[in-house]
Enzyme design. Structure first.
Site, PDB file in Angstrom:
ATOM      1  N   THR A  42       0.848  -1.192   0.000  1.00  0.00           N
ATOM      2  CA  THR A  42       0.000   0.000   0.000  1.00  0.00           C
ATOM      3  C   THR A  42       0.882   1.241   0.000  1.00  0.00           C
ATOM      4  O   THR A  42       1.785   1.359   0.831  1.00  0.00           O
ATOM      5  CB  THR A  42      -0.891   0.044   1.255  1.00  0.00           C
ATOM      6  OG1 THR A  42      -0.063  -0.016   2.421  1.00  0.00           O
ATOM      7  CG2 THR A  42      -1.902  -1.081   1.257  1.00  0.00           C
ATOM      8  N   ASN A  44       1.558   4.728   1.018  1.00  0.00           N
ATOM      9  CA  ASN A  44       1.069   5.586   2.103  1.00  0.00           C
ATOM     10  C   ASN A  44       1.215   7.053   1.702  1.00  0.00           C
ATOM     11  O   ASN A  44       2.238   7.436   1.131  1.00  0.00           O
ATOM     12  CB  ASN A  44       1.869   5.334   3.381  1.00  0.00           C
ATOM     13  CG  ASN A  44       1.649   3.939   3.942  1.00  0.00           C
ATOM     14  OD1 ASN A  44       1.576   2.960   3.203  1.00  0.00           O
ATOM     15  ND2 ASN A  44       1.537   3.845   5.256  1.00  0.00           N
ATOM     16  N   GLU A 124      -3.764   4.748   2.939  1.00  0.00           N
ATOM     17  CA  GLU A 124      -2.892   3.890   2.137  1.00  0.00           C
ATOM     18  C   GLU A 124      -3.656   3.401   0.916  1.00  0.00           C
ATOM     19  O   GLU A 124      -4.819   3.040   1.026  1.00  0.00           O
ATOM     20  CB  GLU A 124      -2.467   2.654   2.934  1.00  0.00           C
ATOM     21  CG  GLU A 124      -1.975   2.952   4.315  1.00  0.00           C
ATOM     22  CD  GLU A 124      -1.650   1.679   5.097  1.00  0.00           C
ATOM     23  OE1 GLU A 124      -1.392   0.639   4.469  1.00  0.00           O
ATOM     24  OE2 GLU A 124      -1.665   1.750   6.333  1.00  0.00           O
TER      25      GLU A 124
END
Ligand code: ADP
Ligand code: MG
Length: 189
Positions: A42, A44, A124
């Site tokens: 993910t 961020n 995220e």
């Protein structure tokens, strides 16, 4: 598609406060667990770079579209609190022919990640595209078009992975509907 008991209802088209569209924001490091532990990286982004409405969103999983942009900068090294290093390549290795600069569907987590007992809110994005490289320091512009489910706590990593995979299927299906697909171009200007 089969609904889970906790799923939020997805309307026919984006409803207030959606769509929310961001400016290009920096991709920063997190705890490094997305890819290492879950196999679901993910990107961020700093909460303070996002539109104010984002801060009022309930913790949960959302969907939208995202577009990446490299930043002209030499590599730098950053250090997580646990001592691990993160190389910021600013998206230098992203590849046009791999489709990396196209607009891709995303599932987003707005959360405190109770599974990991995080204290701070994090935003995220898992971009649904097979990148061949990471791209810390690059920028991402995205929109949020709707919400899938509230943030839940899990007994096991496997249960969390299972639910994220369901989130991805739901997001892909909804984003292919004309009423949502038309917001794809919103991140391109
Ligand atoms: P961190 O906690 O530092 O964010 P992750 O394990 O979540 O670490 O990995 C995130 C990084 O992986 C992103 O910043 C990005 O550079 C890279 N990455 C590779 N593929 C993807 C993808 N499909 N979606 C989001 N980030 C990706
Ligand atoms: Mg991450």
């Amino acid at each position: 598609m089969q609904q889970r008991s906790s799923d939020w209802t997805i309307p026919e088209e984006p409803e207030s406060p959606f769509p929310i569209v961001t400016n290009f924001c920096d991709i920063v490091f997190g705890f490094g667990r997305g890819s290492a532990e879950l196999g679901i990286p993910t990107a961020n982004v700093p909460l303070e770079q996002l539109p104010l409405e984002t801060q009022d969103l309930e913790l949960g999983v959302y969907f939208g579209y995202a577009l990446l942009k490299p930043v002209d900068h030499q590599d730098t090294t950053a250090f997580r609190n646990d001592g691990t290093t993160v190389i910021y390549n600013y998206g230098r290795h992203l590849n046009v022919t791999n489709g990396d600069f196209e607009i891709h569907p995303v599932v987003l987590s707005v959360g405190k990640n109770p599974f990991y007992h995080n204290k701070l809110k994090t935003v995220e994005l898992h971009i649904m595209h097979p990148f061949h490289t990471d791209f810390y320091g690059a920028q991402v512009k995205f929109n949020l078009l709707g919400r899938i489910r509230p943030e839940l706590n899990y007994d096991s990593k496997e249960a969390l992975i299972d639910d994220i995979n369901k989130d991805k299927l739901i997001a892909k299906e909804v984003l292919s509907r004309p009423n949502f697909l038309k917001y794809q171009k919103q991140v391109n200007c």
